[in-house]
Design an enzyme around this catalytic site. Sequence first.
Site, PDB file in Angstrom:
ATOM      1  N   ASP A 107      37.865  33.940  51.198  1.00 26.14           N
ATOM      2  CA  ASP A 107      38.272  34.881  50.234  1.00 26.14           C
ATOM      3  C   ASP A 107      37.370  36.151  50.239  1.00 26.14           C
ATOM      4  O   ASP A 107      38.183  37.241  49.857  1.00 26.14           O
ATOM      5  CB  ASP A 107      38.271  34.198  48.802  1.00 26.14           C
ATOM      6  CG  ASP A 107      39.182  33.259  48.474  1.00 26.14           C
ATOM      7  OD1 ASP A 107      40.198  33.041  49.510  1.00 26.14           O
ATOM      8  OD2 ASP A 107      39.348  32.511  47.497  1.00 26.14           O
ATOM      9  N   HIS A 148      33.450  37.903  39.478  1.00 29.00           N
ATOM     10  CA  HIS A 148      33.362  36.462  39.812  1.00 29.00           C
ATOM     11  C   HIS A 148      31.878  36.418  40.655  1.00 29.00           C
ATOM     12  O   HIS A 148      31.337  35.048  40.889  1.00 29.00           O
ATOM     13  CB  HIS A 148      34.221  36.025  40.754  1.00 29.00           C
ATOM     14  CG  HIS A 148      35.569  35.942  40.117  1.00 29.00           C
ATOM     15  ND1 HIS A 148      35.863  35.156  38.827  1.00 29.00           N
ATOM     16  CD2 HIS A 148      36.780  36.503  40.409  1.00 29.00           C
ATOM     17  CE1 HIS A 148      37.079  35.223  38.684  1.00 29.00           C
ATOM     18  NE2 HIS A 148      37.737  35.915  39.735  1.00 29.00           N
ATOM     19  N   HIS A 185      42.047  36.118  35.465  1.00 30.34           N
ATOM     20  CA  HIS A 185      40.993  35.016  35.871  1.00 30.34           C
ATOM     21  C   HIS A 185      39.734  35.101  34.879  1.00 30.34           C
ATOM     22  O   HIS A 185      39.264  36.108  34.557  1.00 30.34           O
ATOM     23  CB  HIS A 185      40.496  35.242  37.177  1.00 30.34           C
ATOM     24  CG  HIS A 185      41.612  35.246  38.220  1.00 30.34           C
ATOM     25  ND1 HIS A 185      42.352  36.254  38.733  1.00 30.34           N
ATOM     26  CD2 HIS A 185      42.437  34.202  39.002  1.00 30.34           C
ATOM     27  CE1 HIS A 185      43.297  36.066  39.595  1.00 30.34           C
ATOM     28  NE2 HIS A 185      43.230  34.844  39.669  1.00 30.34           N
ATOM     29  N   TYR A 310      46.864  42.947  41.838  1.00 29.44           N
ATOM     30  CA  TYR A 310      47.222  42.889  43.391  1.00 29.44           C
ATOM     31  C   TYR A 310      48.601  43.265  43.619  1.00 29.44           C
ATOM     32  O   TYR A 310      48.917  43.672  44.660  1.00 29.44           O
ATOM     33  CB  TYR A 310      47.242  41.638  43.891  1.00 29.44           C
ATOM     34  CG  TYR A 310      45.690  41.266  43.208  1.00 29.44           C
ATOM     35  CD1 TYR A 310      44.712  41.306  44.283  1.00 29.44           C
ATOM     36  CD2 TYR A 310      45.596  40.099  42.155  1.00 29.44           C
ATOM     37  CE1 TYR A 310      43.395  41.094  43.664  1.00 29.44           C
ATOM     38  CE2 TYR A 310      44.293  39.976  41.955  1.00 29.44           C
ATOM     39  CZ  TYR A 310      43.004  40.450  42.701  1.00 29.44           C
ATOM     40  OH  TYR A 310      41.881  39.901  42.354  1.00 29.44           O
TER      41      TYR A 310
END
Length: 494
Positions: A107, A148, A185, A310
Site C-alpha cells: 500500500d 494513517h 477512513h 481517489y
Amino acid sequence: MDTGGNSLPSGADGVKRKVSYFYDPEVGNYYYGQGHPMKPHRIRMTHALLAHYGLLQHMQVHKPFPARDRDLCRFHADDYVNFLRSITPETQQDQLRQLKRFNVGEDCPVFDGLYSFCQTYAGGSVGGAVKLNHGLDIAINWAGGLHHAKKCEASGFCYVNDIVLAILELLKQHQRVLYVDIDIHHGDGVEEAFYTTDRVMTVSFHKFGDYFPGTGDIRDIGYAKGKYYSLNVPLDDGIDDESYHYLFKPIIGKVMEVFKPGAVVLQCGADSLSGDRLGCFNLSIKGHAECVKFMRSFNVPLLLLGGGGYTIRNVARCWCYETGVALGMEVDDKMPQHEYYEYFGPDYTLHVAPSNMENKNSRQLLEDIRNKLLENLSKLQHAPSVQFQERPPDTELPEADEDRDDGDERWDPDSDMEVDEERKPIPSRVKRESVEPETKDLEAQKGTAEQARGFDTVTDETAVDVSPMPIDEPTVKVEQETLNKASDQMYPKP
C-alpha cells in the site's frame, strides 16, 4: 442547513478571512506507481482550478519549505526517518527486512523522490501551523492530511504524519487543539498519537466495519488523562448530507463549547464523497464543504488539510470549492477552461449529483450514536488547564517578509506557482505521471485490500504526551521538554 457556530459576527468580518495557501509546483510529479489509487497529480489539478477561478489572488500563496529531519523526528522515530531518507526503488531489494519492519512496499510503495515528497507535504502543514500561530485566520495545505502514518510505520498510503507534526506546532501557542477528520477512513494515526492527553481532542467521522484500518469504534474514547478526549463516529455505507450533518453539527458544536480549542485542524479527505473509487459514502461536494463552513464559523484559527480521495476529478472539484468557502467566496458551477478541462466532462461543472445508493444509516442508529457521544462530552466538566512554563521557540522556517511585494508570496501569472502542464520532472528524482482517463473499474477497497489491523490500548509510553500537570494559572505557556517528548523520551537512542 445551519450556518454554523454562534460566534459568527455580522459585517465584513463574518465573511472574509486572512487565508494562507501552501503549494509546491513539483508535488504533482510524484508518482506512487502504475495502478496505485493515490495520485498526487490531483493536487496540481486542484491548483489549476484555483488559478482559473481567480481564487489564488485572494490568498497568500507560499511554496512550503521542506520539513527537516529534526522536524519529522518530533513525532517519528529516528531510525524510521533515516530509512525513509535512504530507501530508493533501486536499493529496496537489499532492505527487505527494513521494508517489512516499517510496513513499506505494498500500500505504501517505494517510489522516486519518496522522502522529498514527505518533506514537501509535511512542510506545508507545519508551515500552515506556524502561520496560524502568527495570527493568520486560515491556512490550507491540500497536499497534507496523511492521517494513517504511525511513529515508526507507514500505513494506508501515508508515510509521515504531517497532521501530528502540525498539531505539535500549534500546541506551542495554544492550550488546546481540536482535530476533526471527515475522511471516510478512521484517523487512526492522529488519534493514537494523542490518545493519552487532554490537550488534543480528536473527532473522526468514518466508515466502520470490515473497512481499513479497522479501528475507530465508538467505545474508543481515550485513555488516562485523555479519557473522553477521543471521539469516534462510526458510520455505515451510503450516508448522505442530511444524515451526516445530523451528527456533525451537534457533536462538533458541543465539542467547541466544552473543549474550547485555541486552534482547529480539519482533515478534509475527499474519499467520503459520492462516487469515490475506494469509498462508499454518498456526500455531495456542498455537503462535504458544509463541514468546512461550520468549522470556519467559530472564528478559531483553522488549518485545512487534504487526505484521501481517489476519483481525482471530484477531489479537485471539492478542494477548489472548499477553498472558496474558506475565503468566503462563492464560485460558479460552470467550470472555466483550463489545462485539465477534459477531466470534467461531459458536464464541465464544479458540482456533481450524489447517487441513489441506499443509506444504511437508520435514524435510530444515528440517534444512538449522537446520544452516546453527547453523553461522553457531558462528562467533560470544563476545558483542562495548562501549566505555566516557558514556551518553546517557534519553528525556524526561513519565511519571507509578508510586507514585501514578493512574487513568491502571492500568485503571479508569470511566476512558477502557475500550473504548467508541460512542466518537466526533476531529473533522476521524480517520475511524471501520465495524464490518462481514470478507469471506471473500482480497485479493491482499502477495507478489503489487507486485513484490518487494530491497535492495542495506547499507554503513556506509546502516545505523544503533551499533558502537563494542571494548575490554576490563566497564562498559557508550554515547556519545550513537554512537547518534544515524542523524539526525546518515546524513542530513546540505543
